[in-house]
Structure formats: C-alpha cells, structure tokens
Design a protein around this motif. Structure first.
Motif, PDB file in Angstrom:
ATOM      1  N   GLN A   1      39.838   8.356  -8.682  1.00  4.92           N
ATOM      2  CA  GLN A   1      40.616   8.263  -7.437  1.00  4.92           C
ATOM      3  C   GLN A   1      41.194   9.624  -7.040  1.00  4.92           C
ATOM      4  OE1 GLN A   1      43.629   5.224  -7.756  1.00  4.92           O
ATOM      5  NE2 GLN A   1      42.202   3.735  -8.643  1.00  4.92           N
ATOM      6  N   ILE A   2      41.753  10.320  -8.002  1.00  6.37           N
ATOM      7  CA  ILE A   2      42.376  11.619  -7.731  1.00  6.37           C
ATOM      8  C   ILE A   2      41.344  12.617  -7.229  1.00  6.37           C
ATOM      9  CG2 ILE A   2      43.528  13.600  -8.797  1.00  6.37           C
ATOM     10  CD1 ILE A   2      44.885  11.592 -10.708  1.00  6.37           C
ATOM     11  N   ARG A   3      40.191  12.652  -7.882  1.00  7.17           N
ATOM     12  CA  ARG A   3      39.167  13.619  -7.491  1.00  7.17           C
ATOM     13  C   ARG A   3      38.543  13.253  -6.143  1.00  7.17           C
ATOM     14  NH1 ARG A   3      35.670  15.520 -12.793  1.00  7.17           N
ATOM     15  NH2 ARG A   3      37.408  16.414 -13.972  1.00  7.17           N
ATOM     16  N   THR A   4      38.377  11.974  -5.888  1.00  4.20           N
ATOM     17  CA  THR A   4      37.844  11.547  -4.590  1.00  4.20           C
ATOM     18  C   THR A   4      38.777  11.969  -3.467  1.00  4.20           C
ATOM     19  OG1 THR A   4      36.720   9.638  -5.586  1.00  4.20           O
ATOM     20  CG2 THR A   4      37.127   9.565  -3.211  1.00  4.20           C
ATOM     21  N   GLU A   5      40.073  11.781  -3.677  1.00  3.04           N
ATOM     22  CA  GLU A   5      41.064  12.174  -2.678  1.00  3.04           C
ATOM     23  C   GLU A   5      41.072  13.690  -2.503  1.00  3.04           C
ATOM     24  OE1 GLU A   5      43.679  11.993   0.274  1.00  3.04           O
ATOM     25  OE2 GLU A   5      42.672  10.276  -0.673  1.00  3.04           O
ATOM     26  N   ARG A   6      40.896  14.401  -3.591  1.00  4.24           N
ATOM     27  CA  ARG A   6      40.849  15.867  -3.531  1.00  4.24           C
ATOM     28  C   ARG A   6      39.670  16.327  -2.677  1.00  4.24           C
ATOM     29  NH1 ARG A   6      43.282  20.616  -3.167  1.00  4.24           N
ATOM     30  NH2 ARG A   6      42.193  22.299  -4.259  1.00  4.24           N
ATOM     31  N   LEU A   7      38.520  15.724  -2.873  1.00  7.21           N
ATOM     32  CA  LEU A   7      37.340  16.081  -2.074  1.00  7.21           C
ATOM     33  C   LEU A   7      37.566  15.758  -0.604  1.00  7.21           C
ATOM     34  CD1 LEU A   7      34.422  14.880  -4.397  1.00  7.21           C
ATOM     35  CD2 LEU A   7      35.086  17.244  -3.900  1.00  7.21           C
ATOM     36  N   ARG A   8      38.207  14.623  -0.340  1.00 10.50           N
ATOM     37  CA  ARG A   8      38.484  14.236   1.039  1.00 10.50           C
ATOM     38  C   ARG A   8      39.410  15.261   1.701  1.00 10.50           C
ATOM     39  NH1 ARG A   8      40.264   9.472   0.064  1.00 10.50           N
ATOM     40  NH2 ARG A   8      38.237   8.438   0.265  1.00 10.50           N
ATOM     41  N   THR A   9      40.390  15.725   0.957  1.00 10.81           N
ATOM     42  CA  THR A   9      41.331  16.728   1.473  1.00 10.81           C
ATOM     43  C   THR A   9      40.605  18.024   1.814  1.00 10.81           C
ATOM     44  OG1 THR A   9      43.124  15.813   0.123  1.00 10.81           O
ATOM     45  CG2 THR A   9      43.424  18.052   0.955  1.00 10.81           C
ATOM     46  N   LEU A  10      39.593  18.345   1.019  1.00 11.64           N
ATOM     47  CA  LEU A  10      38.822  19.568   1.251  1.00 11.64           C
ATOM     48  C   LEU A  10      37.724  19.381   2.293  1.00 11.64           C
ATOM     49  CD1 LEU A  10      38.430  20.776  -2.458  1.00 11.64           C
ATOM     50  CD2 LEU A  10      39.965  21.723  -0.714  1.00 11.64           C
ATOM     51  N   GLY A  11      37.588  18.166   2.809  1.00 14.76           N
ATOM     52  CA  GLY A  11      36.577  17.884   3.816  1.00 14.76           C
ATOM     53  C   GLY A  11      35.190  17.735   3.243  1.00 14.76           C
ATOM     54  N   LEU A  12      35.115  17.353   1.951  1.00 17.75           N
ATOM     55  CA  LEU A  12      33.822  17.202   1.294  1.00 17.75           C
ATOM     56  C   LEU A  12      33.543  15.727   1.036  1.00 17.75           C
ATOM     57  CD1 LEU A  12      34.198  20.088  -1.319  1.00 17.75           C
ATOM     58  CD2 LEU A  12      32.957  20.169   0.854  1.00 17.75           C
ATOM     59  N   GLY A  13      32.287  15.385   0.859  1.00 21.40           N
ATOM     60  CA  GLY A  13      31.903  13.996   0.616  1.00 21.40           C
ATOM     61  C   GLY A  13      32.265  13.555  -0.796  1.00 21.40           C
ATOM     62  N   SER A  14      32.543  12.289  -0.956  1.00 25.83           N
ATOM     63  CA  SER A  14      32.938  11.760  -2.261  1.00 25.83           C
ATOM     64  C   SER A  14      31.752  11.563  -3.206  1.00 25.83           C
ATOM     65  CB  SER A  14      33.666  10.423  -2.080  1.00 25.83           C
ATOM     66  OG  SER A  14      32.824   9.492  -1.420  1.00 25.83           O
ATOM     67  N   SER A  15      30.556  11.855  -2.728  1.00 27.55           N
ATOM     68  CA  SER A  15      29.372  11.655  -3.569  1.00 27.55           C
ATOM     69  C   SER A  15      29.107  12.831  -4.503  1.00 27.55           C
ATOM     70  CB  SER A  15      28.140  11.440  -2.672  1.00 27.55           C
ATOM     71  OG  SER A  15      27.934  12.559  -1.833  1.00 27.55           O
ATOM     72  N   ALA A  16      29.890  13.894  -4.384  1.00 30.50           N
ATOM     73  CA  ALA A  16      29.693  15.067  -5.244  1.00 30.50           C
ATOM     74  C   ALA A  16      29.914  14.690  -6.705  1.00 30.50           C
ATOM     75  CB  ALA A  16      30.671  16.172  -4.834  1.00 30.50           C
ATOM     76  N   ASP A  17      29.242  15.405  -7.624  1.00 29.00           N
ATOM     77  CA  ASP A  17      29.362  15.131  -9.051  1.00 29.00           C
ATOM     78  C   ASP A  17      30.811  15.169  -9.517  1.00 29.00           C
ATOM     79  OD1 ASP A  17      26.749  14.643  -9.518  1.00 29.00           O
ATOM     80  OD2 ASP A  17      26.268  16.624 -10.349  1.00 29.00           O
TER      81      ASP A  17
END
Length: 273
Positions: free
Chosen positions: A206-222
């Motif tokens: 959850q934390i990493r998914t939210e971090r990617l969202r904040t950076l404007g990146l997709g949640s599918s990243a490794d």
C-alpha cells in the motif's frame, strides 16, 4: 569625583558570559570612559568569594554576579556590604519573578545553560550525521554511528534516523536490495548497534503504491509488485539474521513508538525482539 576607569568584578558559578555581556552593554553607554572588567568564573564556595571580595575592595569595584545558589548569593551580598562594595544580581530578580509568575520552583542548578548548549550541539551534530549518512550514501558512517537502521525501501529508515537525531543519537541507515550487496562495514559493527526494520507485505504494498501514485507513476512497476515485495522482505530478513541484529516489525507503529523501542534496545543491550 567619578573614577576615570571603574572596575567591574564578574562573579559566576559558570563562565560568567551573561554578566559580562550585560556589564559591557552598560559600560558602552558612557562614551569616553574605559571600564576594566575582571571575570571570575566557576565560583562554588564562600572561601572563593572571600578571596575575590578582598581583591575587589582594593579597587572599590562594582560586583556583578550570576550565582544561582541562594546561599552563595546571600553570602556574597553580606560580605560585599561589609566591604562597602556595590553589587548587581543579574539573575536573581528575574528567577524570582519567573517563580512568582509560574508558581514553579527553580532548580537552582549552576551552569545549566552550558549543559543545555551541549545538548543542543549534540543534537545538531546528530542531525547533520543523519543527513550525511542517509540511505547508504557513505558506508563509512556505519562505523561511526550510534545505531544503524537496515531494511527494505519505505520501512521508515530515514524518518526514524531524523527522529533519533533529535534525541542526540547518530543514526545511519542502509537500504537492503536483493541486487545490491550491503556494505562490508555492516558486518564489522557490533550486532547490538544494528536494528532491522520490517513491515507486513500488505502494508508495504500500500505504501509503495501510494508513493508511485504521488510520483505520477503506474502501480504496476516492480517497486510495488506484491511478489517482489515478499522477495525483498525475505532477502532483508536473511541479511538481518546474518548480522545477528534485533528486528522490529514496525507495522501499525508510529515513528515515536518504533523509536522508543529502538532506544530501549540500545540502552538495555537486547538481542531478541
């Protein structure tokens, strides 16, 4: 007739800097007159006061003092009166006013500002240390740290390092990534100085998914992939077991709570958590 060069004796149970600043500021109001200031720091007993006043009486000096111990203040006032010397209590009246205003009792601890200064500078040094040795930037910090935090990304290593720094604890932190071997310095420090941090994989996801969202990146990243997270956590636990360090599961814990647990481990020398 006014003396051409008045003499001020500064008597203090610490360095006497406060009384010196006040004395020089007062003397600066009289242009054309030089003032001789004699500072006597770390006065702790009546015998020392007797010696100082005996010398001060020869010059009919003004006595400016910062003594927090009431017994010494009273003794100095009585003896100065015997010598016909004028005195200025720099701290006493303000301490009394603060006590009256707050209803609290002062500690009457000599040299307390110096103690506070040491604490302040220790905290500043620790903060600078945490910044310099954050995220494994320089592995040499591992050997200099009071505590070394290790764990995968987003296990609160940096916030914890900064929180501990504000307590005067020098913390370095090292990220654990399967593709990058940890620095050899990590295996050269006492294991009780190393703290392993971990989280439940669901929360870390959850934390990493939210971090990617904040950076404007997709949640599918490794970075936020659940299987990848489990792999990283297993790898990190292997390193922690090799180091032999305590491991804290920070799931559901506030930074303050985890930091408190770290301090307990450091002070008690615990090995198992």
């Amino acid at each position: 007739m006014t003396k051409e060069m008045p003499v001020i004796y500064i008597i203090s149970d610490a360095l006497g800097e406060t009384a010196e600043y006040v004395s020089r500021a007062a003397a600066a109001q009289f242009s054309g007159i030089r003032t001789k200031i004699r500072k006597v720091p770390y006065v702790q007993d009546e015998i020392h006061i007797d010696e100082i006043l005996e010398e001060a009486a020869k010059e009919q000096a003004i006595i400016a003092y910062t003594l927090v111990v009431k017994k010494l203040r009273n003794y100095l006032e009585e003896k100065a009166q015997d010598y016909g010397l004028r005195t200025v209590d720099i701290l006493g009246p303000l301490i009394k006013m603060l006590a009256d205003q707050t209803g609290l009792l002062p500690s009457y601890t000599p040299n307390v500002t110096h103690i506070l200064d040491e604490q302040y500078f220790r905290k500043v040094d620790a903060i600078e240390f945490a910044v310099k040795y954050d995220d494994g930037k320089d592995p040499r910090g591992v050997l200099l740290a009071d505590v070394v935090l290790i764990g995968v990304s987003r296990t609160s290593k940096t916030p914890l390092s900064m929180y501990l720094a504000h307590k005067g604890i020098k913390a370095a932190n090292i990220p654990l990534v399967p593709e990058v071997s940890p620095p050899q310095e990590l295996f050269r420090v006492p294991s009780q100085k190393v703290i392993g941090l971990t989280l439940k994989p669901d929360l870390l996801n959850q934390i990493r998914t939210e971090r990617l969202r904040t950076l404007g990146l997709g949640s599918s990243a490794d970075y936020a992939n659940y299987e990848r997270i489990v792999e990283e956590l297993e790898y990190a636990r292997g390193i922690m077991r090799k180091v032999g360090c305590p491991i804290i599961d920070a799931t559901g814990k506030a930074i303050e709570e985890t930091a408190s647990r770290i301090l307990e481990i450091l002070y008690k020398g615990e090995r198992n958590v």
